[in-house]
Design an enzyme around this catalytic site. Structure first.
Site, PDB file in Angstrom:
ATOM      1  N   LYS A  61     -62.353   5.229 -81.389  1.00 54.12           N
ATOM      2  CA  LYS A  61     -63.308   4.439 -80.595  1.00 54.12           C
ATOM      3  C   LYS A  61     -64.641   5.169 -80.422  1.00 54.12           C
ATOM      4  O   LYS A  61     -64.742   6.375 -80.592  1.00 54.12           O
ATOM      5  CB  LYS A  61     -62.671   4.045 -79.260  1.00 54.12           C
ATOM      6  CG  LYS A  61     -61.661   2.902 -79.488  1.00 54.12           C
ATOM      7  CD  LYS A  61     -61.160   2.264 -78.228  1.00 54.12           C
ATOM      8  CE  LYS A  61     -60.294   1.046 -78.620  1.00 54.12           C
ATOM      9  NZ  LYS A  61     -59.579   0.482 -77.504  1.00 54.12           N
ATOM     10  N   ARG A 116     -51.669   3.504 -79.816  1.00 56.48           N
ATOM     11  CA  ARG A 116     -52.052   2.492 -80.806  1.00 56.48           C
ATOM     12  C   ARG A 116     -53.089   3.135 -81.718  1.00 56.48           C
ATOM     13  O   ARG A 116     -54.166   3.498 -81.254  1.00 56.48           O
ATOM     14  CB  ARG A 116     -52.634   1.277 -80.074  1.00 56.48           C
ATOM     15  CG  ARG A 116     -53.085   0.150 -80.973  1.00 56.48           C
ATOM     16  CD  ARG A 116     -53.670  -0.990 -80.135  1.00 56.48           C
ATOM     17  NE  ARG A 116     -54.146  -2.070 -80.956  1.00 56.48           N
ATOM     18  CZ  ARG A 116     -55.326  -2.092 -81.574  1.00 56.48           C
ATOM     19  NH1 ARG A 116     -56.168  -1.091 -81.447  1.00 56.48           N
ATOM     20  NH2 ARG A 116     -55.665  -3.129 -82.323  1.00 56.48           N
TER      21      ARG A 116
END
Ligand code: PMM
Length: 283
Positions: A212, A252
């Site tokens: 991210k 994840r």
């Protein structure tokens, strides 16, 4: 099935525009092949999504989302891969479950579609409730908190209360603090630092930092430009190991092989607890 490491959820975005794997798996065969590879590499669950939630992303309609995910879920189900369907829409979740997925991964925690709770309650399947304040197009405006940890915790508990009222069993619920969703980098670090607050709520916690933007910012070059998405893997691994140590139920991630290796080191060093893997009983 129980595993002695955090559940590894491999990311499979069947979208043209997701920030890391967007455009790579838009044809069904390539997507199914990649999902099987993720499973073989150590993904306990593969998370299939048909709508990008990157900051600023425009929405697609439900028919498009269903047309993207259902054939891939069918193909992977035939191959025996446990699956979650990553969607905020009840209709897409239902189509995904009917095609073989066994978990709903809802980044809106039930807020985007009031019908989602009923689908989850009727299916009795695990439901990942992520902290969310609004759709991607305008979520950066919503990243305003006086105390991000307390507010994310309380807003997640409201999502849990609504789910329970709708008839969802507490055993179905998995929580996710929603890194990057209406969060600045500082908010993401605060949530990471206080993951124990979320683990302490008594529900399994999913940690989803993979590649991210805040990791890119942390690793910015001397000119201030963020580290490119494909070079954020070592930082992602560090987040996964730290989340494991903090008691996360699952991570994840995009790079399942590297994650499985890192978690093997953590497992050999630490004091693992068993986690159950939804959907794995189908294998
Ligand atoms: N992030 C994305 C998509 N789905 N699901 C959960 N539960 N938590 C997340 O943080 C999350 C998610 C966006 O990232 P992607 O483009 O890598 O899928």
């Amino acid at each position: 099935m129980n595993v002695d490491h955090p559940v590894v959820m491999g990311i499979l975005n069947v979208t043209p525009d997701s920030f890391s794997d967007g455009g790579k798996y838009t044809d069904v065969e390539a997507a199914v092949r990649h999902g099987i590879e993720l499973h073989r590499a150590g993904a306990d669950i593969v998370d299939v999504g048909g709508e990008s939630t990157r900051p600023g992303a425009e929405r697609v309609d439900a028919e498009t989302e269903i047309a993207r995910v259902v054939p891939v879920i069918r193909g992977l189900t035939r191959a025996g891969v446990p699956l979650s369907v990553d969607t905020t829409r009840a209709a897409v979740a239902l189509a995904g479950l009917e095609a073989g997925a066994s978990v709903i991964n809802d980044v809106s925690g039930g807020l985007a579609d009031q019908g989602m709770a009923r689908v989850a309650a009727e299916a009795g399947c695990p439901w990942i409730l992520m902290h969310w304040r609004g759709h991607s197009r305008h979520m950066s405006r919503l990243a305003v908190y006086a105390d991000v940890v307390a507010e994310v915790r309380d807003e997640l508990l409201e999502r849990v209360a609504d789910a329970l009222t709708a008839g969802v069993d507490p055993g179905q619920i998995i929580l996710d603090p929603g890194l990057g969703f209406a969060k600045t980098a500082e908010h993401n670090w605060a949530l990471s630092r206080h993951l124990d607050v979320f683990v302490g709520l008594g529900y399994p916690v999913l940690f989803a930092a993979s590649r991210k933007t805040y990791l890119g910012r942390l690793l910015a070059g001397p000119d201030g430009s963020p580290r490119p998405v494909e070079d954020r893997e070592a930082a992602t691994l560090a987040t996964s190991v730290l989340a494991a140590a903090a008691g996360a139920w699952g991570v994840r991630v995009h790079d399942v092989t590297a994650t499985a290796d890192a978690l093997a080191v953590w497992r050999a060093t630490g004091s693992p607890r068993l986690r159950s893997v939804p959907g794995s009983e189908k294998e």
